[in-house]
Design a protein around this motif. Sequence first.
Motif, PDB file in Angstrom:
ATOM      1  N   GLN A  86       0.840  -1.190   0.000  1.00  0.00           N
ATOM      2  CA  GLN A  86       0.000   0.000   0.000  1.00  0.00           C
ATOM      3  C   GLN A  86       0.882   1.249   0.000  1.00  0.00           C
ATOM      4  OE1 GLN A  86      -3.340  -0.290  -0.348  1.00  0.00           O
ATOM      5  NE2 GLN A  86      -2.928  -2.511  -0.426  1.00  0.00           N
ATOM      6  N   PRO A  87       0.340   2.381  -0.426  1.00  0.00           N
ATOM      7  CA  PRO A  87       1.144   3.611  -0.438  1.00  0.00           C
ATOM      8  C   PRO A  87       1.795   3.919   0.907  1.00  0.00           C
ATOM      9  CG  PRO A  87      -0.855   3.936  -1.705  1.00  0.00           C
ATOM     10  CD  PRO A  87      -0.979   2.573  -1.073  1.00  0.00           C
ATOM     11  N   ASP A  88       1.151   3.568   2.009  1.00  0.00           N
ATOM     12  CA  ASP A  88       1.743   3.811   3.335  1.00  0.00           C
ATOM     13  C   ASP A  88       2.971   2.956   3.602  1.00  0.00           C
ATOM     14  OD1 ASP A  88      -1.303   4.523   5.243  1.00  0.00           O
ATOM     15  OD2 ASP A  88      -0.059   5.753   3.934  1.00  0.00           O
ATOM     16  N   ASP A  89       3.227   1.976   2.751  1.00  0.00           N
ATOM     17  CA  ASP A  89       4.433   1.161   2.899  1.00  0.00           C
ATOM     18  C   ASP A  89       5.649   1.834   2.272  1.00  0.00           C
ATOM     19  OD1 ASP A  89       2.343  -1.658   2.241  1.00  0.00           O
ATOM     20  OD2 ASP A  89       3.154  -1.062   4.199  1.00  0.00           O
ATOM     21  N   THR A  90       5.426   2.939   1.576  1.00  0.00           N
ATOM     22  CA  THR A  90       6.533   3.679   0.970  1.00  0.00           C
ATOM     23  C   THR A  90       7.485   4.176   2.049  1.00  0.00           C
ATOM     24  OG1 THR A  90       5.219   4.362  -0.936  1.00  0.00           O
ATOM     25  CG2 THR A  90       7.146   5.703  -0.396  1.00  0.00           C
ATOM     26  N   ALA A  91       8.747   3.796   1.918  1.00  0.00           N
ATOM     27  CA  ALA A  91       9.744   4.151   2.935  1.00  0.00           C
ATOM     28  C   ALA A  91      11.110   3.631   2.494  1.00  0.00           C
ATOM     29  CB  ALA A  91       9.380   3.531   4.282  1.00  0.00           C
ATOM     30  N   VAL A  92      12.129   4.050   3.217  1.00  0.00           N
ATOM     31  CA  VAL A  92      13.431   3.407   3.094  1.00  0.00           C
ATOM     32  C   VAL A  92      13.448   2.253   4.093  1.00  0.00           C
ATOM     33  CG1 VAL A  92      15.923   3.654   3.288  1.00  0.00           C
ATOM     34  CG2 VAL A  92      14.545   5.555   2.403  1.00  0.00           C
ATOM     35  N   TYR A  93      13.771   1.068   3.606  1.00  0.00           N
ATOM     36  CA  TYR A  93      13.792  -0.126   4.436  1.00  0.00           C
ATOM     37  C   TYR A  93      15.245  -0.448   4.792  1.00  0.00           C
ATOM     38  CZ  TYR A  93       8.873  -1.004   3.622  1.00  0.00           C
ATOM     39  OH  TYR A  93       7.506  -0.903   3.611  1.00  0.00           O
ATOM     40  N   TYR A  94      15.486  -0.629   6.087  1.00  0.00           N
ATOM     41  CA  TYR A  94      16.825  -0.886   6.601  1.00  0.00           C
ATOM     42  C   TYR A  94      16.901  -2.279   7.205  1.00  0.00           C
ATOM     43  CZ  TYR A  94      17.436   4.194   6.342  1.00  0.00           C
ATOM     44  OH  TYR A  94      17.522   5.496   5.918  1.00  0.00           O
ATOM     45  N   CYS A  95      17.936  -3.004   6.836  1.00  0.00           N
ATOM     46  CA  CYS A  95      18.223  -4.292   7.456  1.00  0.00           C
ATOM     47  C   CYS A  95      19.069  -4.054   8.702  1.00  0.00           C
ATOM     48  CB  CYS A  95      18.982  -5.157   6.453  1.00  0.00           C
ATOM     49  SG  CYS A  95      19.573  -6.743   7.098  1.00  0.00           S
ATOM     50  N   ASN A  96      18.875  -4.872   9.724  1.00  0.00           N
ATOM     51  CA  ASN A  96      19.762  -4.809  10.876  1.00  0.00           C
ATOM     52  C   ASN A  96      20.042  -6.196  11.430  1.00  0.00           C
ATOM     53  OD1 ASN A  96      17.274  -5.185  12.153  1.00  0.00           O
ATOM     54  ND2 ASN A  96      17.234  -3.145  13.053  1.00  0.00           N
ATOM     55  N   ALA A  97      21.112  -6.273  12.199  1.00  0.00           N
ATOM     56  CA  ALA A  97      21.545  -7.528  12.800  1.00  0.00           C
ATOM     57  C   ALA A  97      22.001  -7.235  14.223  1.00  0.00           C
ATOM     58  CB  ALA A  97      22.685  -8.145  11.989  1.00  0.00           C
ATOM     59  N   ASP A  98      21.555  -8.064  15.149  1.00  0.00           N
ATOM     60  CA  ASP A  98      21.759  -7.761  16.574  1.00  0.00           C
ATOM     61  C   ASP A  98      22.262  -8.992  17.322  1.00  0.00           C
ATOM     62  OD1 ASP A  98      21.591  -6.703  19.144  1.00  0.00           O
ATOM     63  OD2 ASP A  98      19.704  -5.692  18.755  1.00  0.00           O
ATOM     64  N   ARG A  99      23.176  -8.785  18.248  1.00  0.00           N
ATOM     65  CA  ARG A  99      23.652  -9.865  19.103  1.00  0.00           C
ATOM     66  C   ARG A  99      22.761 -10.044  20.327  1.00  0.00           C
ATOM     67  NH1 ARG A  99      28.355 -11.357  17.107  1.00  0.00           N
ATOM     68  NH2 ARG A  99      29.552  -9.836  15.891  1.00  0.00           N
ATOM     69  N   THR A 100      21.797  -9.182  20.469  1.00  0.00           N
ATOM     70  CA  THR A 100      20.881  -9.257  21.612  1.00  0.00           C
ATOM     71  C   THR A 100      19.444  -9.226  21.093  1.00  0.00           C
ATOM     72  OG1 THR A 100      20.593  -6.868  21.937  1.00  0.00           O
ATOM     73  CG2 THR A 100      22.574  -7.869  22.880  1.00  0.00           C
ATOM     74  N   MET A 101      18.500  -9.153  22.022  1.00  0.00           N
ATOM     75  CA  MET A 101      17.086  -9.078  21.641  1.00  0.00           C
ATOM     76  C   MET A 101      16.656  -7.658  21.296  1.00  0.00           C
ATOM     77  SD  MET A 101      15.163 -11.587  24.341  1.00  0.00           S
ATOM     78  CE  MET A 101      13.586 -11.269  23.547  1.00  0.00           C
ATOM     79  N   GLY A 102      17.610  -6.738  21.277  1.00  0.00           N
ATOM     80  CA  GLY A 102      17.273  -5.335  21.113  1.00  0.00           C
ATOM     81  C   GLY A 102      16.321  -5.040  19.973  1.00  0.00           C
TER      82      GLY A 102
END
Length: 125
Positions: A86-102
């Motif tokens: 949907q148009p509201d999904d328009t965004a920059v999408y960032y991947c992340n990786a974490d050593r904790t549950m953060g």
Amino acid sequence: QVHLVESGGGWAVPGGSLTLSCGASGSVSGLYAMGWYRQAVGKSRELVATITTTGTTTYGHSVKGRFSISNSHDKNTISLQMNNLQPDDTAVYYCNADRTMGIVRGACIPAVCSWGQGTQVTVSS
């Protein structure tokens, strides 16, 4: 240091689908979870989906039932299947990786968490 490379993204019409992928390299041993966050213009960054190395998933409220996150056998690559965009999904999408549950709880602490460069997703007719 974990290095993240994102691929996918682009443009889709409302109701369409896209797939994002993110590969992790470098100091990947000990990672607890990987995920996707997004940031639209004028809005704060928000959780989209996360997946732990044991396969437990978490989704943001606005994408539940439409997006699906998965990881590879070695747990170092994740994919985000985005359906019924949907148009509201328009965004920059960032991947992340974490050593904790953060990141599962909405926080990426720099000492233990890494971000990718981001990939643009645009949904419009």
